[in-house]
Write an enzyme that holds these catalytic residues in place. Structure first.
Site, short mmCIF file in Angstrom:
data_model
loop_
_atom_site.label_atom_id
_atom_site.label_comp_id
_atom_site.label_asym_id
_atom_site.label_seq_id
_atom_site.Cartn_x
_atom_site.Cartn_y
_atom_site.Cartn_z
N HIS A 164 -82.71 166.44 -48.47
CA HIS A 164 -81.78 165.42 -48.97
C HIS A 164 -82.02 164.08 -48.90
CE1 HIS A 164 -79.64 166.61 -45.54
NE2 HIS A 164 -79.24 165.20 -45.29
N LEU A 165 -82.02 163.54 -49.75
CA LEU A 165 -82.48 161.92 -50.05
C LEU A 165 -80.98 161.15 -50.04
CD1 LEU A 165 -84.37 159.48 -50.43
CD2 LEU A 165 -84.41 160.02 -53.02
#
Ligand code: AMP
Ligand code: ZN
Length: 676
Positions: A95-96
């Site tokens: 996840h960014l």
């Protein structure tokens, strides 16, 4: 399902998705650590950053695009965000984090929360991207370093403040948020100064990093421009510590000559173009901290041409042609810098005038569409010219079987002079008529000229045993051009003798000032058939009666032209030409179906056509519009169980219904040329 798979569970519920594309989704962080905090996740089952490698770079680009898009959708400012990954993530599925830098949030509760976003425990997107590109993986930080970073003092991310504890820092952060005026301008100023200082030294760093050199000598190097403003854009960078042209004196003239020599060398290496297609000069107000000479093709067709100031920096007094710098130094020994006021005025000039015709506009986008047309046509012309040259070469190869040297000696002996004489002359009595108004080519008196233009023998005389062309009846130049007998060195206007194939003729010592465009050139005629970019317009060198004796073209002269107008092939519609004759050449028109096509500087042709622009704008928004969410949820329910191929770059909502549509959109018609 374990706690650490919480995110995977979240993205299964379409209602949680703020935006999505075929490759990724964006959700809100359930425990936001700032006013805005979003997570971008791939649909592909990638547990964490530790599984990433080079093959994931396109996917990362997609996630980044989604990050930009969610900020846009939320109406926030991109510059207020930091975007990156945790070096030590706690939750599963890559996840960014897209988080606003205020860090004002009740759910920011621990020192660990703070430091995980404000130390090296946070890996900015760009950093990870570069790492993967270089090393093909991202490794865990050593535990000792992790602990050290987690225990770092609580330093404010917007000023020098250090919080005694988290509540103090949080109070301080709130002040920043409530008084953005003072703090952001401070912050921006500081950031800007830092960034600029860093970038200004880029050329110095490049000089140290020898990998980038295309040519190197003891005094200068040639490198490719980082943000090329044309299809071919190089810089010749001086090794000596000179900031810009204002630091030059007369003593630097040899250095300048040397830099010009390198400029010519790099031009020579570009098979595709000739010296007259290049502009060579200095920016008067250069950003870089190092003297650098621009060598760039005059198409100015480039993705990196993004602002009017980019254009103006090459098309106003802000760009000083090489020979002008040279002349000023020779005459007055120095060059003055221009005032900040004048600089700003020129830089922000509104009217943008094409460098190849008289087209003018206030809109850079219009100009770019127009430049694209020029570029496309030039490419077509070049192709035609290449074909012509091939034909000429074949013909000349047949003729060259005779021994030129014996001819030379005989001729010299006969005339009693070994002086090379100008070979190509225009007939005074023939001037003025359209077909005869060709350019006079002026020869340097070097020995090569004889090789290039043939021996000074009266080749009109078919009885002359030394006439190398006497055995070529099919190409009887007498029938093409009755030539006067009293001019022994006259060369007929026969393309075969005009230039020797494979040679570029004498190169002007440097690219001259570009003369004002031909006022007779009606831009209305621009898109018509028969338009010939290489057709010489009258310029101060070419107008009027021929001048005798012929002098070599000095600074500012054009290089030799191609064959004269009268024998030029007619313009052939490019599409036909390509389909019929050169199926392998794909570089001339942007082809959406082949996004990886190679063109110089590995640029994809910028979206120039207005409709294309709309498309490219769309490309920046791969997400499904939140308004359409209802709809898209039904149609396009992202299914993490069935991850998409990360290399697949197309988004459902932008795929044209007709597969040819994309290609058509990328191929501007004549309508794209703004009418003047
Ligand atoms: P990381 O430390 O990079 O693994 O961050 C995980 C992030 O996920 C944290 O910012 C959490 O606040 C967030 N988070 C944890 N559980 C959920 C959830 N169920 N939904 C959305 N975000 C979550
Ligand atoms: Zn602060």
């Amino acid at each position: 399902m374990s706690w650490s798979s919480g995110l995977i569970k979240e993205i299964l519920n379409p209602n949680n998705l703020i935006i999505s594309s075929e490759l990724g989704v964006v959700i809100a962080d359930k425990y936001p650590k700032a006013q805005h905090h979003y997570l971008v996740l791939p649909l592909a089952d990638i547990p964490s950053i530790f599984q990433l490698n080079r093959s994931h770079l396109p996917l990362l680009e997609e996630l980044h695009l989604l990050a930009r898009n969610v900020v846009e959708v939320k109406g926030a400012r991109w510059t207020d965000f930091q975007v990156g990954f945790h070096a030590e993530p706690s939750m599963q599925r890559l996840h960014l984090h897209v988080i606003s830098t205020d860090f004002v949030s009740p759910t920011l509760k621990t020192k660990k929360h703070w430091n995980s976003f404000n130390t090296e425990l946070f890996v900015p997107y760009e950093k990870l991207f570069a790492l993967l590109e270089k090393e093909n993986c991202f490794s865990r930080l050593p535990k000792s370093l992790r602990d050290e970073l987690l225990n770092k003092p609580l330093i404010c991310n917007q000023c020098e403040f250090v919080g005694k504890n988290l509540p103090t820092l949080k109070e301080h952060l709130l002040q920043h948020l409530q008084d953005p005026e003072r703090t952001t301008s401070d912050k921006m100023e500081k950031q800007e100064v830092d960034e600029k200082a860093y970038f200004r030294d880029e050329l110095k760093r490049k000089l140290k990093d020898k990998r980038n050199f295309l040519i190197e000598t003891d005094r200068a190097v040639v490198i490719k421009a980082d943000f090329p403003k044309s299809q071919y854009h190089f810089r010749v960078v001086a090794k000596e510590e000179l900031r810009d042209i204002t630091q030059l004196t007369e003593e630097h003239l040899p250095l300048l000559d040397h830099m010009m020599e390198l400029a010519n060398q790099i031009i020579e290496q570009q098979d595709h173009l000739e010296s007259r297609d290049f502009r060579i000069g200095f920016k008067v107000h250069t950003f870089w901290n190092r003297l650098n000479l621009h060598v760039l093709s005059d198409d100015f067709y480039s993705m990196a041409m993004k602002r009017p100031r980019h254009w103006n920096s090459f098309h106003t007094e802000l760009f000083m042609p090489f020979q002008m710098v040279h002349m000023l130094l020779s005459l007055q020994g120095s060059i003055e810098s221009i005032s900040e006021e004048k600089y700003n005025e020129l830089r922000n000039q509104r009217t943008l005038t094409c460098n190849q015709c008289e087209f003018s506009t206030d809109l850079l986008l219009d100009l770019k569409a127009h430049l694209y047309q020029h570029w496309q046509r030039k490419e077509g012309e070049r192709e035609q010219k290449k074909k012509m040259e091939n034909i000429v070469r074949l013909l000349d190869e047949a003729k060259l079987n005779d021994d030129d040297h014996s001819v030379l000696k005989l001729d010299d002996a006969a005339t009693g002079t070994a002086q090379p004489t100008p070979l190509l002359k225009a007939e005074p009595e023939t001037k003025g008529t359209p077909t005869q108004n060709f350019r006079v080519q002026i020869q340097h008196g070097s020995g090569n000229d004889n090789l290039m233009y043939g021996p000074p023998v009266n080749m009109m005389n078919q009885l002359n045993p030394n006439n190398p062309f006497r055995n070529t009846p099919p190409l009887n130049i007498n029938s093409l051009n009755p030539a006067p007998q009293h001019r022994p060195n006259y060369r007929a206007r026969n393309p075969n003798q005009h230039r020797m194939p494979g040679q570029h003729g004498p190169r002007a010592p440097w690219n001259g000032p570009r003369f004002p465009p031909n006022p007779n050139w009606n831009p209305q005629n621009f898109p018509q058939q028969g338009f010939n970019m290489f057709a010489p317009g009258p310029s101060i060198n070419q107008q009027g009666p021929p001048q005798y004796p012929y002098q070599p073209i000095g600074a500012g002269g054009y290089g030799p032209t191609g064959p004269p107008n009268s024998v030029r092939p007619k313009w052939v519609q490019k599409t036909q030409q390509k389909n019929n004759q050169n199926p392998n050449n794909v570089e001339q028109k942007p082809n959406l179906q082949n996004p990886n096509q190679q063109i110089p500087h590995q640029q994809k042709p910028p979206a120039q056509h207005p409709t294309q622009y709309a498309r490219s704008n769309q490309q920046n928004r791969p997400y499904k519009n939140p308004q359409n969410r209802q709809n898209s949820n039904q149609n396009n329910n992202p299914n993490p169980q069935n991850p998409q191929n990360p290399n697949k770059q197309k988004y459902k909502n932008k795929k044209p219904a007709n597969p040819n549509q994309g290609a058509q959109a990328s191929q501007p018609t004549n309508n794209a040329v703004p009418k003047t």
